[in-house]
Design a protein around this motif. Structure first.
Motif, PDB file in Angstrom:
ATOM      1  N   MET A 147       0.849  -1.201   0.000  1.00 11.20           N
ATOM      2  CA  MET A 147       0.000   0.000   0.000  1.00 11.20           C
ATOM      3  C   MET A 147       0.885   1.253   0.000  1.00 11.20           C
ATOM      4  N   PRO A 148       0.611   2.192  -0.908  1.00 13.85           N
ATOM      5  CA  PRO A 148       1.449   3.410  -0.945  1.00 13.85           C
ATOM      6  C   PRO A 148       1.309   4.229   0.337  1.00 13.85           C
ATOM      7  N   LEU A 149       2.359   4.994   0.625  1.00 12.95           N
ATOM      8  CA  LEU A 149       2.301   5.879   1.804  1.00 12.95           C
ATOM      9  C   LEU A 149       1.303   7.009   1.553  1.00 12.95           C
ATOM     10  N   VAL A 150       1.341   7.531   0.326  1.00 10.63           N
ATOM     11  CA  VAL A 150       0.400   8.610  -0.042  1.00 10.63           C
ATOM     12  C   VAL A 150      -0.504   8.090  -1.157  1.00 10.63           C
ATOM     13  N   GLU A 151      -1.788   8.257  -0.960  1.00 10.15           N
ATOM     14  CA  GLU A 151      -2.743   7.798  -1.973  1.00 10.15           C
ATOM     15  C   GLU A 151      -3.788   8.893  -2.174  1.00 10.15           C
ATOM     16  N   ALA A 152      -3.696   9.563  -3.316  1.00 12.70           N
ATOM     17  CA  ALA A 152      -4.646  10.654  -3.617  1.00 12.70           C
ATOM     18  C   ALA A 152      -5.527  10.240  -4.783  1.00 12.70           C
ATOM     19  N   ARG A 153      -6.814  10.444  -4.630  1.00 11.52           N
ATOM     20  CA  ARG A 153      -7.745  10.110  -5.714  1.00 11.52           C
ATOM     21  C   ARG A 153      -8.697  11.286  -5.953  1.00 11.52           C
ATOM     22  N   GLY A 154      -8.677  11.734  -7.188  1.00  9.03           N
ATOM     23  CA  GLY A 154      -9.583  12.835  -7.556  1.00  9.03           C
ATOM     24  C   GLY A 154      -9.386  14.079  -6.695  1.00  9.03           C
ATOM     25  N   LEU A 155      -8.144  14.298  -6.309  1.00 10.14           N
ATOM     26  CA  LEU A 155      -7.864  15.380  -5.352  1.00 10.14           C
ATOM     27  C   LEU A 155      -8.097  16.751  -6.005  1.00 10.14           C
ATOM     28  N   THR A 156      -8.998  17.486  -5.416  1.00 15.18           N
ATOM     29  CA  THR A 156      -9.390  18.777  -5.992  1.00 15.18           C
ATOM     30  C   THR A 156      -9.374  19.835  -4.895  1.00 15.18           C
ATOM     31  N   ARG A 157      -8.859  20.985  -5.267  1.00 21.63           N
ATOM     32  CA  ARG A 157      -8.892  22.110  -4.324  1.00 21.63           C
ATOM     33  C   ARG A 157      -9.303  23.347  -5.100  1.00 21.63           C
ATOM     34  N   THR A 158     -10.350  23.973  -4.643  1.00 21.37           N
ATOM     35  CA  THR A 158     -10.780  25.214  -5.316  1.00 21.37           C
ATOM     36  C   THR A 158     -10.807  26.353  -4.302  1.00 21.37           C
ATOM     37  N   TYR A 159     -10.585  27.534  -4.779  1.00 21.50           N
ATOM     38  CA  TYR A 159     -10.683  28.752  -3.955  1.00 21.50           C
ATOM     39  C   TYR A 159     -11.597  29.728  -4.685  1.00 21.50           C
ATOM     40  N   ARG A 160     -12.152  30.604  -3.926  1.00 25.35           N
ATOM     41  CA  ARG A 160     -12.911  31.685  -4.554  1.00 25.35           C
ATOM     42  C   ARG A 160     -12.119  32.972  -4.382  1.00 25.35           C
ATOM     43  N   LYS A 161     -11.968  33.677  -5.470  1.00 20.86           N
ATOM     44  CA  LYS A 161     -11.329  34.990  -5.411  1.00 20.86           C
ATOM     45  C   LYS A 161     -12.312  35.962  -6.020  1.00 20.86           C
ATOM     46  N   GLY A 162     -13.119  36.562  -5.173  1.00 19.14           N
ATOM     47  CA  GLY A 162     -14.212  37.388  -5.673  1.00 19.14           C
ATOM     48  C   GLY A 162     -15.215  36.503  -6.384  1.00 19.14           C
ATOM     49  N   GLU A 163     -15.500  36.851  -7.615  1.00 15.71           N
ATOM     50  CA  GLU A 163     -16.459  36.065  -8.403  1.00 15.71           C
ATOM     51  C   GLU A 163     -15.801  34.846  -9.040  1.00 15.71           C
ATOM     52  N   GLN A 164     -14.480  34.901  -9.081  1.00 17.63           N
ATOM     53  CA  GLN A 164     -13.733  33.898  -9.834  1.00 17.63           C
ATOM     54  C   GLN A 164     -13.436  32.661  -8.978  1.00 17.63           C
ATOM     55  N   GLU A 165     -13.549  31.486  -9.604  1.00 21.35           N
ATOM     56  CA  GLU A 165     -13.170  30.257  -8.896  1.00 21.35           C
ATOM     57  C   GLU A 165     -11.817  29.802  -9.429  1.00 21.35           C
ATOM     58  N   ILE A 166     -10.895  29.580  -8.495  1.00 26.30           N
ATOM     59  CA  ILE A 166      -9.563  29.120  -8.893  1.00 26.30           C
ATOM     60  C   ILE A 166      -9.454  27.653  -8.485  1.00 26.30           C
ATOM     61  N   ARG A 167      -8.886  26.844  -9.367  1.00 27.68           N
ATOM     62  CA  ARG A 167      -8.819  25.395  -9.121  1.00 27.68           C
ATOM     63  C   ARG A 167      -7.360  24.939  -9.289  1.00 27.68           C
ATOM     64  N   PRO A 168      -6.526  25.159  -8.278  1.00 26.40           N
ATOM     65  CA  PRO A 168      -5.119  24.767  -8.422  1.00 26.40           C
ATOM     66  C   PRO A 168      -4.920  23.253  -8.523  1.00 26.40           C
ATOM     67  N   LEU A 169      -5.787  22.471  -7.912  1.00 21.85           N
ATOM     68  CA  LEU A 169      -5.719  21.010  -8.074  1.00 21.85           C
ATOM     69  C   LEU A 169      -7.053  20.555  -8.648  1.00 21.85           C
ATOM     70  N   ASP A 170      -6.950  19.751  -9.703  1.00 21.86           N
ATOM     71  CA  ASP A 170      -8.183  19.420 -10.430  1.00 21.86           C
ATOM     72  C   ASP A 170      -8.263  17.917 -10.664  1.00 21.86           C
ATOM     73  N   GLY A 171      -8.692  17.213  -9.638  1.00 20.52           N
ATOM     74  CA  GLY A 171      -8.888  15.767  -9.787  1.00 20.52           C
ATOM     75  C   GLY A 171      -7.593  14.986  -9.909  1.00 20.52           C
ATOM     76  N   LEU A 172      -6.603  15.367  -9.151  1.00 16.73           N
ATOM     77  CA  LEU A 172      -5.296  14.707  -9.247  1.00 16.73           C
ATOM     78  C   LEU A 172      -5.322  13.326  -8.593  1.00 16.73           C
ATOM     79  N   ASP A 173      -4.713  12.363  -9.288  1.00 14.31           N
ATOM     80  CA  ASP A 173      -4.525  11.017  -8.731  1.00 14.31           C
ATOM     81  C   ASP A 173      -3.029  10.800  -8.553  1.00 14.31           C
ATOM     82  N   LEU A 174      -2.667  10.260  -7.415  1.00 10.16           N
ATOM     83  CA  LEU A 174      -1.235  10.131  -7.139  1.00 10.16           C
ATOM     84  C   LEU A 174      -0.996   9.064  -6.076  1.00 10.16           C
ATOM     85  N   ASP A 175       0.018   8.237  -6.312  1.00 11.27           N
ATOM     86  CA  ASP A 175       0.483   7.308  -5.281  1.00 11.27           C
ATOM     87  C   ASP A 175       1.966   7.562  -5.061  1.00 11.27           C
TER      88      ASP A 175
END
Lengths: 394, 244
Positions: B1-29
């Motif tokens: 089993m991997p030490l780090v297991e990311a599935r569909g990892l997404t992070r969004t922020y709101r900056k005013g009206e705008q949505e910023i998505r620095p991580l967009d469904g990242l998969d990683l082991d």
């Protein structure tokens, strides 16, 4: 909750000497104001309470509106009262009636030609019987006409402080000039907590002569709780003898009226102290906030290491408390050294600052409130940022 | 089993009206004991990924399991506790506490653990020695050079024996020589002690020290470069799941 080391809080205080000085000065001002305001209010209360005697009545001029300063009555009123109102208590044949003239007069002390405004009370020996709180502790009661060259006077133990004189300036034998007339200090008296302790007492006729005045301020009359003269008897006498133009109050009523008179002043003291304190609090908060805000990245790092928000908040509170505790202690010590016993003169006597346990507690409580408020406001502002935001701070 | 297991990892922020998505469904082991470099242009999601791995930020969607723990399921307090035991970060600007000595800075994370004083001392000394900075243990951060500060920061990071060591541009503020010595230290921590290291860097030479480099673009792994030796490497095309 795991805490940050105490040394962290202590050493953080020394990070910016300028900020430390500003925050210390702000906290000192807040605590000093709270202490001073409480000391003055307590002093007023104590003076007005300790000076009133349940068993005394005070006879004033009828147009004086209960103000001793404005009151003027004929000196003969004292003997007329003694002769006309039955049942006034007497000791060794002397009726307990004390004619008094109370005036704020310019007084020169010793060789100092600079006049100081002092409260001078012209009295007769019966005054000691009517004011049992007054006790001669050194020398003797001044006598009338003891010498052609100079009159005699006795001074309250707080008179030196009131007149901003160094200790020993009004010792026995000191010469004082009241309105140009020479007096020699022959006695010193205490009157703990009362408005009289900072006064200078001299024989009534000598004071009237010095002040070139022919009227006295009041007559204090002892009441007899065991069926003798009552307040109503005196009031009835005053009502009958309209020619004397006198009004009668119990001493309690008189001082209660003074308390009512000074109520706005009390509020002004509280409001003025509060306004200045709010300014100092805002200044102190701003300084604390700036100090904590400049450590945003550090706060983020501590949180990244695993320290919780509570640990950071507690550390800020410790730091803030250390600072304000030191400032508050300095403030109450300063107040104790500089203000305790210092009086503010008014017509019937003096309010002295009383830096006692209650006033000290008020000062320390104000410091504590500032510390907690400062820590809370600053910490919450710092902790509102997310950890990544805090780590990106400059 | 991997030490780090990311599935569909997404992070969004709101900056005013705008949505910023620095991580967009990242998969990683990431397997335990690996040394992985994260590269990519600004805004590609490197730092966001590092923050999520460090447990100082939370994903908007997807799952992130580190050492068997689903970080999204932890409360704020549990996450802080987890951070103190499982992960450490080496920052670009060192982030030492300026009013504490090097020794005290290294000791700081250990105060969160129930350790006898003697054991704590032994671990601090060991970490300082491992980072070759024990001789400066009683110095304040302002008395240290940048390279020395970063050594103290690395000692602070390894003193808790974390499962995952994260480094955010650890050489970004150092001169070439200091940077090389810090990279040597990180390499030896991986090589000699088998530590799992994830390092964000812009410097290709720093990335070459890692066993694998993940190139991030638009919040996903665009390319994985695996190395078996200093000169030898193999490239994998952009895919939906990166394994390092």
């Amino acid at each position: 909750m795991r805490r940050l080391p105490f040394e962290y809080s202590v050493r953080n205080l020394g990070r910016s000497p300028l900020r430390l000085s500003l925050a210390f000065a702000g906290a000192l001002l807040v605590a000093a104001l709270a202490t001073a305001a409480a000391a003055l209010l307590l002093g007023m209360d104590r003076a007005l309470s300790a000076s009133a005697l349940h068993a005394n009545a005070i006879v004033l001029g009828s147009g004086s509106e209960e103000s001793l300063e404005r009151s003027e009555i004929q000196p003969a009123v004292a003997s007329i009262l003694a002769a006309s109102v039955p049942g006034i208590p007497a000791i060794a044949g002397t009726a307990l009636v004390s004619p008094e003239a109370v005036m704020a007069l310019p007084v020169e002390i010793g060789d100092d030609p600079e006049p100081r405004r002092a409260l001078v009370r012209g009295v007769e020996p019966a005054a000691l019987l009517l004011h049992p709180g007054v006790r001669v502790v050194e020398g003797r009661f001044p006598e009338r006409g003891a010498s052609d060259l100079a009159g005699e006077a006795m001074v309250g133990l707080r008179a030196e402080r009131q007149l901003a004189l160094p200790p020993g300036s009004l010792s026995l034998g000191t010469r004082v000039r009241i309105e140009g007339s020479e007096f020699v200090v022959v006695g010193r008296f205490e009157a703990p907590g009362s408005v009289m302790e900072p006064e200078i007492w001299a024989p009534l006729s000598d004071v009237l002569a010095a002040a070139k005045r022919t009227t006295i301020s009041c007559v204090v009359v002892a009441l007899d709780p065991e069926g003798g003269a009552a307040l109503q008897d005196l009031a009835a006498f005053a009502a009958r003898r309209l020619d004397l133009e006198i009004a009668v109050l119990s001493e309690e009523e008189y001082f209660a009226s003074l308390r009512r008179f000074f109520a706005p002043l009390r509020w002004m003291i509280v409001v003025a102290a509060a306004l200045v304190a709010i300014g100092a609090v805002l200044g102190g908060l701003n300084t604390l906030h700036a100090a904590f805000a400049s450590r945003s990245r550090e706060v983020g790092t501590l949180q990244a290491l695993g320290y919780g928000r509570g640990a950071v908040l507690l550390s800020f509170a410790q730091e803030s408390l250390l600072l304000t505790a030191a400032a508050s202690i300095a403030a109450v010590l300063l107040c104790r050294a500089l203000l305790d016993g210092v009086g503010i003169a008014f017509s019937m006597g003096t309010f002295a600052f009383r830096v006692d346990a209650t006033a000290v507690a008020a000062g320390l409580a104000a410091g504590l409130a500032l510390a907690l408020l400062g820590a809370l406001v600053s910490a919450l502002a710092s902790l509102r940022r997310t950890i990544p935001e805090a780590l990106r701070a400059p | 089993m991997p030490l780090v297991e990311a599935r569909g990892l997404t992070r969004t922020y709101r900056k005013g009206e705008q949505e910023i998505r620095p991580l967009d469904g990242l998969d990683l082991d990431i397997d335990a004991g690996r040394f992985v470099a994260l590269m990519g242009p600004s805004g590609s999601g490197k730092s966001t990924l590092l923050n999520l791995l460090a447990g100082i930020d939370r994903p908007t969607a997807g799952s992130l399991v580190v050492d068997g723990v689903d970080l999204a399921a932890l409360s704020r307090r549990e996450l802080a506790e987890w951070r103190s035991r499982k992960v450490s970060i080496v920052f670009q600007l060192y982030n030492l506490v300026p009013v504490l000595t090097a020794y005290e800075n290294v000791e700081l994370p250990l105060l969160l653990h129930d350790l006898p004083r003697r054991e704590r001392h032994a671990r601090v000394v060991r970490a300082l020695e491992r980072a070759h900075i024990a001789h400066r243990h009683d110095h304040m951060p302002r008395q240290l050079s940048g390279g020395e500060e970063q050594r103290v920061a690395i000692a602070r990071a390894i003193v808790t024996e974390p499962a995952l060591l994260l480094a955010d541009e650890p050489t970004g503020d150092l001169d070439r020589s200091s940077a090389e010595s810090i990279l040597d230290l990180l390499s030896s921590l991986h090589r000699d002690e088998g530590r799992t290291i994830v390092m964000v860097t812009h410097d290709p030479r720093a990335a070459e020290r890692a066993q694998a480099t993940l190139h991030l673009e638009k919040g996903r792994v665009a390319e994985t470069i695996a190395r078996t030796g200093a000169k030898e490497s193999s490239r994998a095309p952009a895919n939906t799941e990166a394994h390092a």
